[in-house]
Motif scaffolding. Structure first.
Motif, mmCIF file in Angstrom:
data_model
loop_
_atom_site.group_PDB
_atom_site.id
_atom_site.type_symbol
_atom_site.label_atom_id
_atom_site.label_comp_id
_atom_site.label_asym_id
_atom_site.label_seq_id
_atom_site.Cartn_x
_atom_site.Cartn_y
_atom_site.Cartn_z
ATOM 1 N N VAL A 36 1.073 -1.293 0.007
ATOM 2 C CA VAL A 36 -0.137 -0.016 -0.125
ATOM 3 C C VAL A 36 1.067 1.279 -0.066
ATOM 4 O O VAL A 36 0.605 2.225 -0.572
ATOM 5 N N ALA A 37 2.129 1.222 0.624
ATOM 6 C CA ALA A 37 2.876 2.081 0.627
ATOM 7 C C ALA A 37 3.338 2.690 -0.694
ATOM 8 O O ALA A 37 3.406 3.911 -0.904
ATOM 9 N N LEU A 38 3.644 1.732 -1.360
ATOM 10 C CA LEU A 38 4.239 1.865 -2.789
ATOM 11 C C LEU A 38 3.151 2.649 -3.552
ATOM 12 O O LEU A 38 3.600 3.239 -4.549
ATOM 13 N N HIS A 39 1.818 2.327 -3.296
ATOM 14 C CA HIS A 39 0.809 3.030 -4.264
ATOM 15 C C HIS A 39 0.922 4.652 -3.912
ATOM 16 O O HIS A 39 0.218 5.345 -4.901
ATOM 17 N N ARG A 40 1.449 5.219 -2.923
ATOM 18 C CA ARG A 40 1.625 6.482 -2.841
ATOM 19 C C ARG A 40 2.559 7.128 -3.469
ATOM 20 O O ARG A 40 2.917 8.180 -3.338
ATOM 21 N N SER A 41 3.438 6.463 -4.311
ATOM 22 C CA SER A 41 4.497 6.882 -5.192
ATOM 23 C C SER A 41 4.073 6.840 -6.255
ATOM 24 O O SER A 41 3.116 6.096 -6.808
ATOM 25 N N ALA A 42 4.678 7.869 -7.172
ATOM 26 C CA ALA A 42 4.697 7.718 -8.550
ATOM 27 C C ALA A 42 5.511 6.786 -9.127
ATOM 28 O O ALA A 42 6.657 6.746 -9.230
ATOM 29 N N MET A 43 4.508 5.675 -9.737
ATOM 30 C CA MET A 43 5.179 4.548 -10.278
ATOM 31 C C MET A 43 5.005 4.563 -11.769
ATOM 32 O O MET A 43 4.322 5.127 -12.342
ATOM 33 N N MET A 44 6.111 3.888 -12.570
ATOM 34 C CA MET A 44 6.249 3.767 -13.866
ATOM 35 C C MET A 44 5.071 2.556 -14.324
ATOM 36 O O MET A 44 5.034 1.803 -13.247
ATOM 37 N N PRO A 45 4.733 2.522 -15.525
ATOM 38 C CA PRO A 45 3.720 1.396 -15.662
ATOM 39 C C PRO A 45 4.560 0.008 -15.379
ATOM 40 O O PRO A 45 3.720 -0.994 -14.970
#
Length: 68
Positions: A36-45
């Protein structure tokens, strides 16, 4: 978090998820919070795809726990 840091975190989780079981010291909820914490970051596809695979792995573990 930078894209490199996100990649490192995803790589770590991929390594751990390949080894965890439902009886591990850390509960599955701990790993869910990490995702869930990763979803708060801007990620590449590609990063989003890797996280989605990790989420599927975690769901599978949780389901196997419920049926055991």
């Amino acid at each position: 978090m930078s894209y490199q840091d996100i990649d490192k975190e995803i790589a770590h989780l991929e390594l751990v998820f390949g080894k965890i079981t439902t009886r591990d010291r850390f509960p599955l909820s701990y790993w869910h919070k990490r995702l869930v914490a990763l979803h708060r970051s801007a990620m590449m596809p590609a990063q989003r795809e890797r996280v989605a695979r990790l989420e599927a792995t975690l769901r599978s573990l949780a389901e196997s726990r419920q049926t055991a």
